[in-house]
Write a protein that holds these residues in place. Structure first.
Motif, PDB file in Angstrom:
ATOM      1  N   ARG A 235      42.292  28.788  40.509  1.00 12.59           N
ATOM      2  CA  ARG A 235      42.413  29.177  41.823  1.00 12.59           C
ATOM      3  C   ARG A 235      44.044  29.706  42.017  1.00 12.59           C
ATOM      4  O   ARG A 235      43.976  30.689  42.870  1.00 12.59           O
ATOM      5  CB  ARG A 235      41.778  28.126  42.854  1.00 12.59           C
ATOM      6  N   PHE A 236      44.725  28.768  41.610  1.00 10.22           N
ATOM      7  CA  PHE A 236      46.000  29.102  42.027  1.00 10.22           C
ATOM      8  C   PHE A 236      46.588  30.359  41.183  1.00 10.22           C
ATOM      9  O   PHE A 236      47.110  31.093  41.924  1.00 10.22           O
ATOM     10  CB  PHE A 236      46.998  27.843  41.612  1.00 10.22           C
ATOM     11  N   LEU A 237      46.205  30.567  40.118  1.00  6.12           N
ATOM     12  CA  LEU A 237      46.487  31.709  39.359  1.00  6.12           C
ATOM     13  C   LEU A 237      45.863  32.949  40.050  1.00  6.12           C
ATOM     14  O   LEU A 237      46.429  33.952  39.826  1.00  6.12           O
ATOM     15  CB  LEU A 237      45.996  31.489  37.924  1.00  6.12           C
ATOM     16  N   ALA A 238      44.655  32.714  40.289  1.00  6.46           N
ATOM     17  CA  ALA A 238      43.745  33.996  40.853  1.00  6.46           C
ATOM     18  C   ALA A 238      44.658  34.504  42.128  1.00  6.46           C
ATOM     19  O   ALA A 238      44.479  35.429  42.311  1.00  6.46           O
ATOM     20  CB  ALA A 238      42.374  33.689  40.941  1.00  6.46           C
ATOM     21  N   ASP A 239      45.223  33.387  43.006  1.00  5.16           N
ATOM     22  CA  ASP A 239      45.888  33.707  44.112  1.00  5.16           C
ATOM     23  C   ASP A 239      47.614  34.290  44.013  1.00  5.16           C
ATOM     24  O   ASP A 239      47.762  35.058  44.757  1.00  5.16           O
ATOM     25  CB  ASP A 239      45.979  32.318  45.189  1.00  5.16           C
TER      26      ASP A 239
ATOM     27  N   GLN B  88      42.969  42.536  33.839  1.00  2.62           N
ATOM     28  CA  GLN B  88      41.672  42.414  34.449  1.00  2.62           C
ATOM     29  C   GLN B  88      41.884  43.138  35.949  1.00  2.62           C
ATOM     30  O   GLN B  88      41.283  44.158  36.328  1.00  2.62           O
ATOM     31  CB  GLN B  88      40.830  41.360  34.484  1.00  2.62           C
ATOM     32  N   LYS B  89      42.944  42.617  36.534  1.00  2.00           N
ATOM     33  CA  LYS B  89      43.130  43.056  37.923  1.00  2.00           C
ATOM     34  C   LYS B  89      43.817  44.642  37.953  1.00  2.00           C
ATOM     35  O   LYS B  89      43.610  45.421  38.803  1.00  2.00           O
ATOM     36  CB  LYS B  89      44.252  42.189  38.656  1.00  2.00           C
TER      37      LYS B  89
ATOM     38  N   MET C 151      42.909  50.523  38.598  1.00  2.00           N
ATOM     39  CA  MET C 151      43.032  51.821  37.712  1.00  2.00           C
ATOM     40  C   MET C 151      41.611  52.521  38.142  1.00  2.00           C
ATOM     41  O   MET C 151      41.417  53.693  38.294  1.00  2.00           O
ATOM     42  CB  MET C 151      43.278  51.948  36.468  1.00  2.00           C
ATOM     43  N   ASP C 152      40.582  51.681  38.097  1.00  2.00           N
ATOM     44  CA  ASP C 152      39.297  52.127  38.365  1.00  2.00           C
ATOM     45  C   ASP C 152      39.063  52.403  39.857  1.00  2.00           C
ATOM     46  O   ASP C 152      38.121  53.472  40.153  1.00  2.00           O
ATOM     47  CB  ASP C 152      38.203  51.380  37.938  1.00  2.00           C
ATOM     48  N   THR C 153      39.656  51.998  40.823  1.00  2.00           N
ATOM     49  CA  THR C 153      39.379  52.171  42.253  1.00  2.00           C
ATOM     50  C   THR C 153      40.299  52.453  43.054  1.00  2.00           C
ATOM     51  O   THR C 153      39.954  52.702  44.083  1.00  2.00           O
ATOM     52  CB  THR C 153      38.997  50.649  42.663  1.00  2.00           C
TER      53      THR C 153
ATOM     54  N   SER D 226      51.648  48.110  37.798  1.00  2.00           N
ATOM     55  CA  SER D 226      52.301  47.141  37.059  1.00  2.00           C
ATOM     56  C   SER D 226      53.003  46.271  37.920  1.00  2.00           C
ATOM     57  O   SER D 226      52.874  44.981  37.847  1.00  2.00           O
ATOM     58  CB  SER D 226      53.474  48.040  36.059  1.00  2.00           C
ATOM     59  N   ASP D 227      53.495  46.620  38.743  1.00  2.26           N
ATOM     60  CA  ASP D 227      54.093  45.687  39.865  1.00  2.26           C
ATOM     61  C   ASP D 227      53.263  44.866  40.683  1.00  2.26           C
ATOM     62  O   ASP D 227      53.639  43.590  40.907  1.00  2.26           O
ATOM     63  CB  ASP D 227      55.071  46.741  40.774  1.00  2.26           C
ATOM     64  N   ARG D 228      52.280  45.394  41.033  1.00  2.32           N
ATOM     65  CA  ARG D 228      51.090  44.585  41.825  1.00  2.32           C
ATOM     66  C   ARG D 228      50.478  43.540  40.926  1.00  2.32           C
ATOM     67  O   ARG D 228      49.865  42.580  41.581  1.00  2.32           O
ATOM     68  CB  ARG D 228      50.106  45.652  42.318  1.00  2.32           C
ATOM     69  N   VAL D 229      50.294  43.654  39.612  1.00  2.00           N
ATOM     70  CA  VAL D 229      49.838  42.641  38.748  1.00  2.00           C
ATOM     71  C   VAL D 229      50.881  41.746  38.146  1.00  2.00           C
ATOM     72  O   VAL D 229      50.383  40.908  37.071  1.00  2.00           O
ATOM     73  CB  VAL D 229      48.912  43.104  38.097  1.00  2.00           C
TER      74      VAL D 229
END
Length: 501
Positions: free
Chosen positions: A402-406, A451-452, A457-459, A468-471
């Protein structure tokens, strides 16, 4: 830009503070973070800082010692202290040393941090530096006339209650508590009630009859406790000081903080008054020193050390009179309850039924009975703490995921940061993570980030370097290489193939 220095020995706290908000948009820039008070002091001697954010509990030089040392150097910046919900006593000391305000570690979020920076901008960085003031003078204003009894209420098992009431504690917990108490006529007629700290509220009650006031204030405290119990299902402890004037409120709060530690021994809705506990309060520090070796062994999981210290404690009891031995046992339980608070554990959960330790220990008729009870009690406490440690680790990987997802977008997210967050040794956490998920931490984080990236890219129409910066990548070249290595095509090729589809 106002220059900010962050000091905390926990990596996760430093990373969280860095990544929660856009600091520059609020007029601040983080110039450095330090993992110890001494490291921060060395830095401050050479580099000017406008805002210091420091933890109070750190190995070596803690936050309070850092504040003292910086003050001696004559380079004191505006200071925010990082606090746990049960560290009211430390926060009071920090205010006396010149702290501006505090941030709760358990409630660090973008909203609260932004609000604090906005407040700093209004009060200090645009309006000039205020004079030092204490927590009491800042938050609690007693009327100047007469004597007042100061009552400090503490919500029992506050950690569990925060989960029940959700994130907005101001609106859902603290505000309703204050409103309910203020509806009692005597509260408004003879005093008032205010928030002292997230887990604590303060009542001041004017003394108009020195003979009748002890019974009157205790009756009012019981009434307030009953209202909170009936309308909000809250168990609240209370400590009642001697009557003081407005200039003595600091002394009264010191009494109340210690009285709350004794109130926990009554069970639910415990109330302790200074008149009943004055002699015990006078020797609390001395008794605490006697208890430290045993408590340290118990809470560290050192079973051999705990057995040794327990036997030593029991042996010393045999040399005392029965009443002296009972009193020493009560001091041990008092310090134990306080240690539970420090570790954010529910002391009342030790047994399924409520226990009044004053009655329980008071009924024991001999040193032999007392030793037998205490021996069994310490064994039970040891078992309870062991179970708590096991339960904490049971969902450790789920909490880590959960921590990694956040926090996957944080470029400083590492194995060490995640291990610190769940409270495990880095090597042990790495092994456990791989065993539970079937992949290493690095592979898991990379897959999550990619995955993110695919979703973006899809949306969205974001450019590749923005994605790149956002992930969580600080280099678009690194992102491109990682993407192609794992998916077989470059990000631009992936996006083109999506458009064709």
């Amino acid at each position: 830009m106002n220059r900010v220095l962050i000091v905390d020995d926990e990596t996760i706290v430093r990373v969280t503070l860095r990544s929660l908000i856009d600091w520059e948009a609020n007029g601040y820039t983080i110039i450095k973070d330090c993992m110890s008070g001494q490291q921060a002091l060395d830095y401050l001697k050479e580099t000017p800082v406008d805002l210091l954010i420091t933890d109070m509990k750190m190995p070596g030089m803690d936050g309070l010692e850092l504040m003292e040392a910086v003050s001696r150097e004559g380079k004191t910046p505006v200071t925010l202290v990082l606090s746990g919900y049960n560290e009211f006593e430390l926060v009071r000391e920090a205010f006396r040393k010149g702290a501006y305000d505090y941030l709760l570690k358990s409630d660090l979020n973008a909203r609260s941090l932004t609000a604090m920076l906005k407040k700093l901008n209004q009060d200090i960085f645009k309006g000039g530096r205020p004079e030092k003031y204490s927590l009491e003078s800042k938050r609690i204003q007693l009327p100047k006339d007469g004597q007042y009894s100061i009552v400090l209420f503490e919500i029992r098992d506050f950690k569990r209650q925060t989960a029940r009431f959700g994130e907005d504690l101001d609106e859902r917990l603290e505000k309703p508590m204050l409103e309910l108490a203020r509806q009692i006529p005597r509260v408004g007629a003879k005093g008032g009630i205010v928030k002292a700290y997230p887990s604590q509220l303060l009542l001041y009650y004017k003394v108009t009859d020195e003979i009748q006031y002890p019974a009157a204030v205790q009756a009012l405290v019981r009434q307030i406790q009953a209202v909170w119990r009936d309308y909000m299902n809250l168990e609240v402890l209370a400590g009642i000081s001697v009557p003081v004037s407005g200039s003595q409120i600091d002394e009264a709060l010191g009494q109340d903080i210690r009285l709350l530690k004794w109130s926990a021994l009554y069970g639910a809705y415990g109330v302790s008054t200074f008149g009943d506990f004055e002699s015990r309060i006078q020797v609390m520090d001395e008794e605490k020193d006697r208890c430290i070796p045993l408590l340290t062994a118990l809470f560290s999981g050192d079973q051999v050390g705990a057995d040794t210290e327990k036997q030593d404690f029991l042996t010393k009891l045999e040399k005392l009179s029965l009443e002296e031995a009972k009193e020493r046992c009560l001091h041990l339980v008092c310090q134990l309850a306080d240690k539970f608070r420090e570790y954010e554990l529910d002391f009342s959960a030790l047994f399924p039924e409520e226990v009044n330790y004053f009655e329980k220990i008071g009924r024991l008729g001999s040193i032999g009975e007392l030793n037998l009870w205490l021996n069994n009690y310490i064994r039970w406490v040891s078992h309870h703490l062991e179970m708590a440690r096991e339960n904490k680790q049971a969902d450790v990987i789920e909490r880590a995921q959960r921590f990694l997802a956040d926090n996957f977008a944080n470029q400083e997210l590492t194995l060490r940061v995640a291990a610190d967050y769940v409270g495990l040794n880095e090597k042990y956490f790495s092994s456990k993570f791989t065993k539970e998920t079937g992949m290493t931490f690095s592979v898991y984080l990379t897959r999550l980030r990619l995955q993110k990236a695919q979703q973006l890219m899809d949306t969205t129409d974001l450019k590749v370097y923005e994605i790149s910066d956002r992930v969580g990548y600080n280099s678009v070249e690194h992102f491109n290489r990682t993407f192609k290595k794992n998916l077989g095509i470059s990000p631009s090729e992936y996006r083109k193939s999506g458009k064709k589809r």
